[in-house]
Write a protein that holds these residues in place. Structure first.
Motif, short mmCIF file in Angstrom:
data_model
loop_
_atom_site.label_atom_id
_atom_site.label_comp_id
_atom_site.label_asym_id
_atom_site.label_seq_id
_atom_site.Cartn_x
_atom_site.Cartn_y
_atom_site.Cartn_z
N LEU A 499 0.83 -1.21 0.00
CA LEU A 499 0.00 0.00 0.00
C LEU A 499 0.86 1.25 0.00
O LEU A 499 0.52 2.25 -0.66
N ALA A 500 1.95 1.22 0.75
CA ALA A 500 2.84 2.37 0.75
C ALA A 500 3.42 2.61 -0.64
O ALA A 500 3.57 3.76 -1.08
N ALA A 501 3.74 1.53 -1.34
CA ALA A 501 4.25 1.67 -2.70
C ALA A 501 3.20 2.25 -3.64
O ALA A 501 3.53 2.87 -4.66
N CYS A 502 1.92 2.06 -3.29
CA CYS A 502 0.83 2.63 -4.08
C CYS A 502 0.52 4.07 -3.69
O CYS A 502 -0.41 4.68 -4.24
N GLY A 503 1.26 4.60 -2.71
CA GLY A 503 1.05 5.98 -2.29
C GLY A 503 -0.02 6.14 -1.24
O GLY A 503 -0.52 7.26 -1.03
N LEU A 504 -0.40 5.07 -0.55
CA LEU A 504 -1.46 5.12 0.46
C LEU A 504 -0.85 4.83 1.83
O LEU A 504 -0.25 3.78 2.04
N ALA A 505 -1.01 5.78 2.75
CA ALA A 505 -0.34 5.66 4.04
C ALA A 505 -1.29 5.74 5.22
O ALA A 505 -0.84 5.67 6.36
N THR A 506 -2.59 5.89 4.99
CA THR A 506 -3.55 5.91 6.10
C THR A 506 -4.23 4.55 6.14
O THR A 506 -4.99 4.19 5.23
N ILE A 507 -3.95 3.81 7.20
CA ILE A 507 -4.24 2.38 7.23
C ILE A 507 -5.04 2.05 8.49
O ILE A 507 -4.82 2.62 9.56
N GLN A 508 -5.94 1.07 8.34
CA GLN A 508 -6.68 0.52 9.48
C GLN A 508 -6.68 -0.99 9.36
O GLN A 508 -6.93 -1.53 8.28
N GLY A 509 -6.39 -1.68 10.46
CA GLY A 509 -6.42 -3.14 10.40
C GLY A 509 -5.66 -3.78 11.53
O GLY A 509 -5.05 -3.12 12.37
N TYR A 510 -5.68 -5.11 11.52
CA TYR A 510 -5.03 -5.88 12.57
C TYR A 510 -3.51 -5.76 12.53
O TYR A 510 -2.84 -6.19 13.46
N VAL A 511 -2.96 -5.21 11.45
CA VAL A 511 -1.52 -5.04 11.39
C VAL A 511 -1.03 -4.14 12.52
O VAL A 511 0.11 -4.25 12.97
N PHE A 512 -1.90 -3.26 13.00
CA PHE A 512 -1.55 -2.41 14.14
C PHE A 512 -2.07 -3.02 15.44
O PHE A 512 -1.30 -3.24 16.36
N CYS A 513 -3.35 -3.27 15.50
CA CYS A 513 -3.91 -3.96 16.66
C CYS A 513 -5.38 -4.24 16.41
O CYS A 513 -6.00 -3.64 15.52
N LYS A 514 -5.93 -5.14 17.19
CA LYS A 514 -7.35 -5.43 17.13
C LYS A 514 -8.12 -4.35 17.89
O LYS A 514 -7.54 -3.60 18.67
N PRO A 515 -9.43 -4.26 17.67
CA PRO A 515 -10.22 -3.29 18.45
C PRO A 515 -10.06 -3.54 19.95
O PRO A 515 -10.00 -4.69 20.40
N MET A 516 -10.00 -2.46 20.71
CA MET A 516 -9.75 -2.55 22.15
C MET A 516 -10.80 -1.75 22.91
O MET A 516 -11.40 -0.81 22.36
N PRO A 517 -11.04 -2.09 24.17
CA PRO A 517 -11.97 -1.29 24.98
C PRO A 517 -11.49 0.14 25.12
O PRO A 517 -10.29 0.44 25.02
N ALA A 518 -12.42 1.04 25.36
CA ALA A 518 -12.09 2.47 25.45
C ALA A 518 -11.07 2.74 26.55
O ALA A 518 -10.20 3.61 26.39
N ALA A 519 -11.16 2.01 27.65
CA ALA A 519 -10.24 2.26 28.77
C ALA A 519 -8.80 1.92 28.42
O ALA A 519 -7.87 2.42 29.07
N ASP A 520 -8.58 1.06 27.41
CA ASP A 520 -7.22 0.65 27.06
C ASP A 520 -6.56 1.57 26.04
O ASP A 520 -5.36 1.43 25.78
N VAL A 521 -7.32 2.49 25.46
CA VAL A 521 -6.78 3.31 24.38
C VAL A 521 -5.64 4.22 24.85
O VAL A 521 -4.58 4.28 24.20
N PRO A 522 -5.76 4.97 25.96
CA PRO A 522 -4.64 5.85 26.35
C PRO A 522 -3.34 5.08 26.60
O PRO A 522 -2.27 5.52 26.16
N GLY A 523 -3.43 3.93 27.27
CA GLY A 523 -2.22 3.16 27.52
C GLY A 523 -1.61 2.64 26.23
O GLY A 523 -0.38 2.66 26.06
N TRP A 524 -2.44 2.17 25.31
CA TRP A 524 -1.93 1.70 24.02
C TRP A 524 -1.27 2.84 23.26
O TRP A 524 -0.20 2.67 22.68
#
Length: 567
Positions: A499-524
């Motif tokens: 995707l970076a080679a295609c010029g796209l750098a805004t990404i969403q997915g498990y490559v970063f992390c799975k969805p997490m509870p709201a309370a875990d977001v600041p620590g992550w």
């Protein structure tokens, strides 16, 4: 012993029907149970209120008619009653009573999951059946002053047992759909119920003393039998035919509404229908703020090192366990509760963002999926502005996501609503871009802030040059229009590099992390995210600094060049 036998013989003066008559009645009763079960299931599978009311009314009318026909046919089984002629007025009055009692109880028997309510409704239907039978048999009874107490108690217990057994078996089959194993009533259950109905009918004709007719009296029993059978068959056939058409209509309705909210959820009958109906049964309890939890998944801009979060709904019920969010939202669409749910989710997400800002995430941004009905609701933009002000949040921190189907199908009113949101700083993203039938030319006409490419683009991306070329051109075109581009469903570093080679750098997915509870977001965000980003950049051969971990964010050109050379 003789007196007891004599008394028993007097109490049960009408003998059990002959074997052939009993066998035919048993088969007919089992078929009636089968028809009633199909009608009850159809009512139970209906989700939207109008379909439930219509299906419940039609099913109750049909059940009342076929049960009445069964009762009338049963009167012709007994040799002791062969000389009687059924009165028209009592018969029609019994039909009205039977239909009314079915109308009052069948909706509860078909949709309730509580055994107490099922038993109560079963008792009500049983009393209605007894009242209808006594009305029909008025011409046979010599006196209502004397009653066979044993027969009436046994008849009432048998009637309640039949309705309760079949309804609770229906409930058990419905609840088994939670494990995706739907086991409907088998034919041995229906045959057992048919045998119980045969015994019940015999008990009913022995409830009151009968008036014995003149053996020479004329009878039109055969003609009456044919008429009643044809009537019952016509009612049942018509209703079952309508039921099939209504099932197809409801499936089309669910499919259309699911496209307006999401394109990934499919209803697979009968398990899917039953699961949706169970959610509909529990919906009043689920529509509470403490039942609608949110998890958040990062959306990462690797060029700038910025992170925002998409709010993802999580629903859990004590009875049903974890509920598929899209199934829950589909039921809300069918029940007309979508604007209420979306507002609850938005308020919840704003509260989370407000807490994050108090924990060091000063520029926290988030996005929320909404349905078109919510945006088209009168006064939505002013309400949203007031809620943002109440939480001390700027409009720019929030993005609303709508599927491309919703944006295109909603017409000019949707465009006007989006412009009202733009006026308060809230942007709208086209979600699931590429999963439907929108044209690229429409991007120039829609007043949106960006697009989110569907995960279909990412499938086999690393091995498919055509998909890479498509994404490259979509990104270039969106950039020309001033739109942001997010690619969803990225799971591996190889996909990230492509995707970076295609010029796209805004990404969403498990490559970063799975969805997490709201309370875990600041620590992550403070600890795990810088480490994860550093690991990914090291894995991909990037020398840029790590945002939030002491390094400077990579410039867009540098990020894309290093990723391109890494391939």
């Amino acid at each position: 012993m003789f007196s007891i036998g004599h008394d028993t013989a007097q109490m049960f003066a009408v003998g059990f029907p002959p074997l052939l008559h009993s066998l035919l009645f048993w088969i007919f009763a089992s078929l009636v149970v089968h028809v009633c079960q199909r009608l009850v299931e159809h009512t139970a599978f209906a989700i939207d209120p109008s379909s439930r009311r219509i299906s419940g009314s039609q099913a109750a009318l049909c059940i009342g008619c076929v049960v009445w026909a069964l009762d009338v046919v049963g009167m012709l089984m007994y040799a002791e009653l062969a000389g009687h002629t059924l009165g028209l007025v009592p018969a029609l009055t019994g039909l009205v009573i039977m239909a009314l009692s079915a109308r009052l109880t069948v909706p509860t028997l078909s949709t309730s999951t509580r055994k107490a309510r099922i038993l109560l409704a079963g008792a009500g239907l049983s009393l209605g059946m007894l009242a209808a039978h006594f009305t029909i048999s008025e011409g046979y009874v010599s006196s209502y002053a004397r009653v066979n107490g044993l027969a009436i108690v046994l008849a009432l217990a048998t009637a309640i047992g039949i309705t309760a057994y079949t309804s609770i078996r229906h409930r058990a089959a419905k609840m088994k759909a939670l494990t995706r194993i739907y086991i409907p009533q088998q034919w041995h259950d229906k045959l057992l119920a048919g045998a119980a109905i045969l015994v019940l009918h015999w008990l009913l004709v022995n409830t009151f003393p009968l008036e014995w007719p003149d053996s020479a009296a004329p009878t039109d029993g055969v003609a009456l039998l044919v008429i009643v059978l044809l009537f019952g068959m016509a009612i049942a056939t018509e209703q079952l035919s309508n039921m099939r058409f209504d099932q197809a209509r409801q499936q089309l309705l669910r499919r259309g509404l699911s496209l307006m909210r999401t394109s990934s959820y499919e209803v697979h009958p009968p398990e899917g229908d039953i699961q949706l109906s169970l959610i509909a049964d529990q919906l009043p309890m689920l529509l509470q703020p403490d039942q609608l939890a949110l998890h958040f998944q990062p959306i990462v801009d690797l060029d700038r090192g910025e992170v925002q979060f998409e709010a993802l709904l999580r629903v859990r019920s004590e009875l049903l366990g974890a509920i598929h969010p899209e199934a829950f939202l589909l039921v809300c669409e069918l029940q007309g509760k979508t604007p209420l749910v979306d507002r609850l989710i938005l308020v919840n997400a704003m509260g989370c963002a407000c807490r994050w800002r108090g924990e060091g995430m000063a520029g926290a941004k988030f996005s929320v999926n909404v349905a078109p009905a919510t945006l088209l609701e009168e006064g939505f933009a002013p309400w949203l502005q007031a809620e943002l002000s109440r939480h001390a949040l700027p409009g720019s921190c929030l993005k609303l996501e709508l599927t491309e189907h919703a944006l295109i199908a909603s017409g000019p009113r949707m465009l006007e609503s989006i412009r009202h949101l733009q006026a308060i700083g809230v942007g709208v993203l086209m979600d699931d871009f590429g999963a439907g039938y929108s044209s690229l030319g429409m991007l120039a006409d829609l007043p949106i802030a960006g697009i989110k490419c569907d995960r279909l683009f990412v499938r086999q991306l690393t091995q498919d040059p055509r998909r890479q070329s498509m994404l490259r051109h979509v990104g270039a075109l969106a950039s020309e229009f001033g739109l942001s581009v997010v690619v969803e469903g990225v799971e591996t570093p190889a996909e990230l590099q492509t995707l970076a080679a295609c010029g796209l750098a805004t990404i969403q997915g498990y490559v970063f992390c799975k969805p997490m509870p709201a309370a875990d977001v600041p620590g992550w965000n403070q600890t795990q995210w810088p480490q994860r980003l550093a690991a990914l950049r090291a894995q991909l051969g990037t020398t840029a600094g790590v945002p939030g971990a002491g390094g400077a964010p990579a410039a867009p050109a540098q990020w894309m060049q290093t990723q391109g050379s890494g391939r």
